[in-house]
Write a protein that holds these residues in place. Structure first.
Motif, PDB file in Angstrom:
ATOM      1  N   GLY A  92      31.476  49.325  43.371  1.00 20.27           N
ATOM      2  CA  GLY A  92      30.262  48.837  42.746  1.00 20.27           C
ATOM      3  C   GLY A  92      30.094  49.355  41.342  1.00 20.27           C
ATOM      4  O   GLY A  92      28.984  49.684  40.924  1.00 20.27           O
ATOM      5  N   SER A  93      31.210  49.451  40.606  1.00 22.40           N
ATOM      6  CA  SER A  93      31.160  50.022  39.265  1.00 22.40           C
ATOM      7  C   SER A  93      32.117  49.282  38.346  1.00 22.40           C
ATOM      8  O   SER A  93      32.845  48.379  38.764  1.00 22.40           O
ATOM      9  CB  SER A  93      31.520  51.509  39.304  1.00 22.40           C
ATOM     10  OG  SER A  93      32.827  51.684  39.818  1.00 22.40           O
ATOM     11  N   SER A  94      32.138  49.689  37.080  1.00 28.02           N
ATOM     12  CA  SER A  94      32.979  49.042  36.077  1.00 28.02           C
ATOM     13  C   SER A  94      34.382  49.638  36.066  1.00 28.02           C
ATOM     14  O   SER A  94      34.583  50.812  36.405  1.00 28.02           O
ATOM     15  CB  SER A  94      32.353  49.199  34.690  1.00 28.02           C
ATOM     16  OG  SER A  94      31.083  48.591  34.641  1.00 28.02           O
ATOM     17  N   THR A  95      35.343  48.835  35.638  1.00 27.59           N
ATOM     18  CA  THR A  95      36.725  49.279  35.505  1.00 27.59           C
ATOM     19  C   THR A  95      37.290  48.763  34.195  1.00 27.59           C
ATOM     20  O   THR A  95      36.803  47.783  33.619  1.00 27.59           O
ATOM     21  CB  THR A  95      37.599  48.773  36.670  1.00 27.59           C
ATOM     22  OG1 THR A  95      37.640  47.335  36.636  1.00 27.59           O
ATOM     23  CG2 THR A  95      37.053  49.223  38.008  1.00 27.59           C
ATOM     24  N   LEU A  96      38.335  49.413  33.721  1.00 28.18           N
ATOM     25  CA  LEU A  96      39.033  48.976  32.519  1.00 28.18           C
ATOM     26  C   LEU A  96      40.024  47.881  32.895  1.00 28.18           C
ATOM     27  O   LEU A  96      40.850  48.068  33.796  1.00 28.18           O
ATOM     28  CB  LEU A  96      39.770  50.159  31.892  1.00 28.18           C
ATOM     29  CG  LEU A  96      40.622  49.864  30.648  1.00 28.18           C
ATOM     30  CD1 LEU A  96      39.735  49.420  29.489  1.00 28.18           C
ATOM     31  CD2 LEU A  96      41.451  51.088  30.261  1.00 28.18           C
ATOM     32  N   ALA A  97      39.945  46.740  32.212  1.00 31.26           N
ATOM     33  CA  ALA A  97      40.822  45.602  32.505  1.00 31.26           C
ATOM     34  C   ALA A  97      41.709  45.318  31.303  1.00 31.26           C
ATOM     35  O   ALA A  97      41.227  45.142  30.179  1.00 31.26           O
ATOM     36  CB  ALA A  97      39.988  44.364  32.844  1.00 31.26           C
ATOM     37  N   LEU A  98      43.017  45.285  31.535  1.00 29.54           N
ATOM     38  CA  LEU A  98      44.019  45.052  30.504  1.00 29.54           C
ATOM     39  C   LEU A  98      44.912  43.893  30.951  1.00 29.54           C
ATOM     40  O   LEU A  98      45.508  43.962  32.029  1.00 29.54           O
ATOM     41  CB  LEU A  98      44.866  46.309  30.277  1.00 29.54           C
ATOM     42  CG  LEU A  98      44.092  47.627  30.059  1.00 29.54           C
ATOM     43  CD1 LEU A  98      45.045  48.814  30.053  1.00 29.54           C
ATOM     44  CD2 LEU A  98      43.294  47.568  28.762  1.00 29.54           C
ATOM     45  N   ASP A  99      44.988  42.818  30.120  1.00 29.07           N
ATOM     46  CA  ASP A  99      45.765  41.650  30.558  1.00 29.07           C
ATOM     47  C   ASP A  99      46.511  40.949  29.425  1.00 29.07           C
ATOM     48  O   ASP A  99      46.965  39.814  29.580  1.00 29.07           O
ATOM     49  CB  ASP A  99      44.854  40.641  31.276  1.00 29.07           C
ATOM     50  CG  ASP A  99      43.769  40.079  30.365  1.00 29.07           C
ATOM     51  OD1 ASP A  99      43.730  40.435  29.165  1.00 29.07           O
ATOM     52  OD2 ASP A  99      42.939  39.286  30.858  1.00 29.07           O
ATOM     53  N   HIS A 100      46.646  41.582  28.269  1.00 28.66           N
ATOM     54  CA  HIS A 100      47.407  41.041  27.126  1.00 28.66           C
ATOM     55  C   HIS A 100      46.721  39.865  26.447  1.00 28.66           C
ATOM     56  O   HIS A 100      47.302  39.269  25.533  1.00 28.66           O
ATOM     57  CB  HIS A 100      48.825  40.603  27.538  1.00 28.66           C
ATOM     58  CG  HIS A 100      49.567  41.633  28.322  1.00 28.66           C
ATOM     59  ND1 HIS A 100      49.527  42.969  28.025  1.00 28.66           N
ATOM     60  CD2 HIS A 100      50.389  41.513  29.404  1.00 28.66           C
ATOM     61  CE1 HIS A 100      50.290  43.638  28.890  1.00 28.66           C
ATOM     62  NE2 HIS A 100      50.808  42.783  29.731  1.00 28.66           N
ATOM     63  N   THR A 101      45.523  39.498  26.878  1.00 29.90           N
ATOM     64  CA  THR A 101      44.815  38.370  26.267  1.00 29.90           C
ATOM     65  C   THR A 101      43.378  38.780  25.992  1.00 29.90           C
ATOM     66  O   THR A 101      42.732  39.394  26.834  1.00 29.90           O
ATOM     67  CB  THR A 101      44.829  37.142  27.192  1.00 29.90           C
ATOM     68  OG1 THR A 101      46.178  36.807  27.508  1.00 29.90           O
ATOM     69  CG2 THR A 101      44.161  35.951  26.513  1.00 29.90           C
ATOM     70  N   ALA A 113      40.610  44.839  24.851  1.00 30.26           N
ATOM     71  CA  ALA A 113      40.408  45.563  26.106  1.00 30.26           C
ATOM     72  C   ALA A 113      39.035  45.214  26.674  1.00 30.26           C
ATOM     73  O   ALA A 113      38.041  45.189  25.962  1.00 30.26           O
ATOM     74  CB  ALA A 113      40.522  47.060  25.876  1.00 30.26           C
ATOM     75  N   ASP A 114      39.004  44.961  27.967  1.00 23.41           N
ATOM     76  CA  ASP A 114      37.779  44.508  28.610  1.00 23.41           C
ATOM     77  C   ASP A 114      37.306  45.537  29.623  1.00 23.41           C
ATOM     78  O   ASP A 114      38.082  46.372  30.116  1.00 23.41           O
ATOM     79  CB  ASP A 114      38.039  43.168  29.303  1.00 23.41           C
ATOM     80  CG  ASP A 114      36.758  42.411  29.625  1.00 23.41           C
ATOM     81  OD1 ASP A 114      35.676  42.893  29.236  1.00 23.41           O
ATOM     82  OD2 ASP A 114      36.846  41.342  30.258  1.00 23.41           O
ATOM     83  N   VAL A 115      36.032  45.506  29.915  1.00 29.09           N
ATOM     84  CA  VAL A 115      35.435  46.321  30.972  1.00 29.09           C
ATOM     85  C   VAL A 115      34.727  45.369  31.912  1.00 29.09           C
ATOM     86  O   VAL A 115      33.842  44.623  31.500  1.00 29.09           O
ATOM     87  CB  VAL A 115      34.449  47.350  30.394  1.00 29.09           C
ATOM     88  CG1 VAL A 115      33.819  48.172  31.519  1.00 29.09           C
ATOM     89  CG2 VAL A 115      35.143  48.266  29.391  1.00 29.09           C
ATOM     90  N   ASP A 161      32.037  53.432  33.518  1.00 31.67           N
ATOM     91  CA  ASP A 161      30.713  52.853  33.734  1.00 31.67           C
ATOM     92  C   ASP A 161      29.954  52.708  32.411  1.00 31.67           C
ATOM     93  O   ASP A 161      29.186  51.768  32.241  1.00 31.67           O
ATOM     94  CB  ASP A 161      29.906  53.720  34.712  1.00 31.67           C
ATOM     95  CG  ASP A 161      30.344  53.519  36.153  1.00 31.67           C
ATOM     96  OD1 ASP A 161      31.058  52.543  36.409  1.00 31.67           O
ATOM     97  OD2 ASP A 161      29.984  54.346  37.001  1.00 31.67           O
ATOM     98  N   GLY A 162      30.181  53.626  31.479  1.00 28.76           N
ATOM     99  CA  GLY A 162      29.497  53.540  30.198  1.00 28.76           C
ATOM    100  C   GLY A 162      30.371  53.006  29.082  1.00 28.76           C
ATOM    101  O   GLY A 162      30.026  53.141  27.902  1.00 28.76           O
ATOM    102  N   ALA A 163      31.496  52.387  29.443  1.00 26.14           N
ATOM    103  CA  ALA A 163      32.434  51.901  28.434  1.00 26.14           C
ATOM    104  C   ALA A 163      31.920  50.627  27.764  1.00 26.14           C
ATOM    105  O   ALA A 163      31.155  49.858  28.347  1.00 26.14           O
ATOM    106  CB  ALA A 163      33.792  51.636  29.073  1.00 26.14           C
TER     107      ALA A 163
END
Length: 537
Positions: free
Chosen positions: A335-344, A326-328, A292-294
């Protein structure tokens, strides 16, 4: 006579019981998981109940962020059984003994010990004593806890060299040569392994029971217990035997322990008083990242610690440092943030130099080795991989092509463990535990609907030599560790989104990760299920 059965019942006539009567109230259900803070469920009505009395004395014998060495020797229950702090003699503090980033009191086996007021324990009455212990030498018999007496200790708990077993002794008199009661464990101690030991003396039934990791292994009957009111409580020694290793989390009760004392109390338990409470066997939460605070990572920037990071909600304050791209994202799972990893790279502006850039995205644990106001972050481990641990996380895959690692902890050119997805056999979740020789034990279970969110929990049980894998709160599989497996400590970072192999980084995740929580020690099946239900809300 010694027998391997146990009938534990609640203590009768506790003087403190009346003081703990509760009125009808609405109590929010919030199960504490060894220091974790969880979201409360809706309030529920609770009837008038007697809350089970807690410990009369607690000595932590540990120091970690927020707990000083002095606090580790203080009595954490001064208002209950009287203030009975520990006084040290020739002790030392060992770094990372039980938890990475913590310290534990170390006993040298010849001269170091701690003592507390005689009033902390009356061995003639009903009592229980519990502690986590780590034995590092078995060349002689050793005692980790005792109550001094005139000529002979009225209680001695430790290791018996002749039988190679855990042992509790209670003599019928304090004088030398007196006959006494002895209970010895079925299981043999394992050098260097943290083990929970508890002694339960029921003065009414005249029994003393020895429990190992919450299991009653021996009971001595017809016990004629005594107490010397001037004899101090001693930790780290007996009359003429000395402990070598560590002792932490010592708790004394003036009642008989019951099963929930070990596994934890739920508000629905009749004797809980409507409260959820941690159990003696609950693990310590040593890392928790909900993102959430990333802060997303445009490019690697070691000069600004506020960039490319996800904060840790535990007192240890270890951050996950994100790699470039790396995206958040706000996913909406809770209803919160997550770490998203997709090679782009996440940049969507065609004029930006990183637009469309291929990236190798992951997160790694780092520890601040400087002042909080001017941090210096260095790579470092979160878990002791040579002791039992629990890793919990939520994951959703964007594609199920190829092997993908969700969480691992590296050591040089390999991963000590990995929690991952494998495309084999139609797709499966996998928990791999590596040997020093780099062979692995694998716990696997079919993976279905991987494009939806799933909670994965992996547990290494060093004592039972097992690897357990849970999916969505339910135990999916348990496997025994390879015969060649021996405990070893991985000194590298905890990784989210990839593993480490001799050929280099591998098995990059393509998807989203949330609620990465790690514990030193093992969650029970019930705690895993509760965690799933709590995080699912």
């Amino acid at each position: 006579m010694i027998k391997n059965t146990l009938s534990i019942r609640p203590a009768r006539g506790s003087a403190r019981k009346a003081a703990l009567r509760l009125t009808v109230a609405f109590v929010a259900v919030s199960l504490p998981l060894a220091g974790a803070t969880t979201a409360s469920a809706k309030p529920r009505p609770v009837t008038v109940l007697d809350r089970h009395p807690g410990p009369t004395a607690i000595w932590g014998l540990e120091a970690f962020p927020g707990i000083s060495q002095a606090a580790g020797l203080s009595d954490q229950q001064p208002a209950v059984g009287g203030d009975t702090p520990l006084v040290g003699s020739d002790i030392s503090w060992q770094d990372d003994a039980r938890m990475v980033g913590g310290q534990a009191v170390a006993f040298n086996g010849t001269s170091s010990y701690l003592s507390a007021s005689p009033s902390a324990l009356n061995t003639a009455g009903t009592f229980s004593l519990a502690a986590w212990v780590r034995l590092t030498d078995t060349s002689v018999s050793r005692v980790f806890a005792s109550k001094a007496g005139a000529g002979r200790a009225s209680l001695s708990v430790g290791y018996d060299r002749r039988s190679n077993r855990w042992q509790v002794q209670m003599p019928s008199t304090t004088g030398k040569g007196a006959r006494g009661s002895v209970a010895r464990s079925n299981s043999a101690p394992q050098i260097g392994l943290w083990t929970h030991l508890a002694v339960v003396h029921d003065a009414t039934a005249r029994t003393v029971t020895l429990l190992v990791n919450g299991i009653a292994e021996a009971t001595a009957t017809s016990v004629a217990a005594v107490n010397d009111p001037s004899g101090p409580v001693r930790l780290g020694r007996g009359d003429d035997t000395w402990w070598q290793g560590n002792v932490t989390a010592v708790q004394v009760y003036d009642r008989v322990l019951v099963g929930q004392d070990f596994t934890g109390w739920l508000a629905s338990d009749p004797a809980s008083g409507g409260f959820n409470e941690s159990g003696l066997l609950d693990p310590r939460r040593v890392g928790d990242w909900n993102f959430d605070g990333a802060v997303v990572c445009y490019e690697d920037n070691s000069l600004d610690p506020t960039l490319c990071s996800a904060p840790d909600s535990t007192a240890f304050g270890r951050q996950l440092t994100l790699s470039r791209g790396a995206d958040v994202v706000f996913d909406g799972r809770r209803g919160s943030s997550t770490l998203a990893l997709d090679h782009t790279h996440w940049i969507d502006d065609p004029s930006d130099p990183h637009y469309g850039e291929e990236t190798w995205e992951y997160a790694r644990s780092q520890t601040n080795v400087a002042h909080e106001g001017n941090p210096v972050w260095e790579d470092g481990p979160v878990l002791r991989s040579d002791q039992s641990f629990t890793v919990s996380t939520w994951v959703r895959l964007d594609t199920a092509e190829g092997a993908q690692t969700v969480v691992s902890q590296e050591d040089a050119d390999r991963s000590a463990f990995r929690l991952a997805y494998e495309p084999d056999n139609g797709g499966q979740w996998r928990f791999d535990v590596a040997d020093v020789a780099d062979a692995t034990t694998s716990a696997t279970t079919p993976a279905t609907a991987v494009d939806g969110w799933h909670q994965l929990v992996a547990i290494l049980d060093v004592g039972r030599r097992q690897a357990r894998l849970y999916v969505d709160g339910a135990l999916a599989t348990t496997v025994g560790l390879r015969e060649a497996w021996q405990p070893w400590q991985a000194t590298g970072s905890l990784l989210v989104g990839r593993s480490t192999t001799p050929e280099g980084p591998a098995e990059w995740l393509n998807g989203q990760v949330d609620d990465v929580t790690v514990y030193q020690g093992m969650l029970s099946d019930a705690r895993v299920q509760y965690l799933f239900m709590d995080q699912q809300i």
